[in-house]
Design a protein around this motif. Structure first.
Motif, short mmCIF file in Angstrom:
data_model
loop_
_atom_site.label_atom_id
_atom_site.label_comp_id
_atom_site.label_asym_id
_atom_site.label_seq_id
_atom_site.Cartn_x
_atom_site.Cartn_y
_atom_site.Cartn_z
N GLU A 48 -5.20 5.59 -8.63
CA GLU A 48 -5.41 6.98 -9.03
C GLU A 48 -4.07 7.71 -9.18
O GLU A 48 -3.18 7.58 -8.33
N SER A 91 -3.14 1.77 -3.81
CA SER A 91 -4.36 1.07 -3.42
C SER A 91 -5.52 1.34 -4.37
O SER A 91 -6.39 0.48 -4.56
N THR A 92 -5.56 2.53 -4.98
CA THR A 92 -6.68 2.88 -5.86
C THR A 92 -6.28 2.96 -7.34
O THR A 92 -7.14 2.95 -8.21
N ASN A 143 0.84 -1.20 0.00
CA ASN A 143 0.00 0.00 0.00
C ASN A 143 0.86 1.24 0.00
O ASN A 143 2.01 1.22 0.40
N ARG A 162 1.11 8.09 -8.03
CA ARG A 162 0.07 7.06 -8.16
C ARG A 162 -0.20 6.46 -6.78
O ARG A 162 0.71 6.04 -6.08
N ASP A 163 -1.48 6.39 -6.42
CA ASP A 163 -1.91 5.73 -5.19
C ASP A 163 -1.99 4.24 -5.50
O ASP A 163 -2.80 3.83 -6.34
#
Length: 121
Positions: free
Chosen positions: A37, A34-35, A2, A31-32
């Motif tokens: 995004e 976990s998502t 994560n 960039r996340d």
């Protein structure tokens, strides 16, 4: 795993022309994990600079502060037409470049653009 990580900076080769105005810089996004995004990093309070170096990177030949630091992750320096007018640039025809940004408190320094450059007439 994560967390958030910076998007990989890929090299961008550029051609600079003596006597022309030029724009050179970089773009920082994260960039996340976990998502998935992707969001730009707000650089509006940061400072930035571009550097033109010798082909081996050892000699710093030109440095200019970025004129534009944006909230959508861009750091851009505007190079004036007179920048490469001197006779020394007749021998300095190529090398490495990079765009470096520094946080307001000076604790974070990141390269957001880099590559090779060639100077033509």
């Amino acid at each position: 795993m994560n967390g958030v990580y910076g998007k990989r900076v890929v090299p961008r080769d550029v051609r600079l022309v003596r006597g022309d105005s030029e724009r050179l810089g970089g773009w920082w996004r994260k960039r996340d994990l976990s998502t998935g995004e992707i969001t730009p990093v707000d650089l509006s309070a940061w400072s930035g600079r571009i550097e033109l170096r010798s082909p081996d990177g050892d000699e710093l030949w030109y440095v200019r502060s970025c004129d534009e630091m944006t909230d959508d992750g861009h750091a851009v320096a505007n190079i004036p037409p007179s920048a490469f007018a001197g006779d020394v640039w007749l021998q300095r025809r190529s090398g490495q470049w990079k765009c470096v940004v520094t946080s307001p408190d000076g604790s974070t320094v990141r390269t957001v653009g880099w590559g090779c450059w060639v100077l033509s007439d």
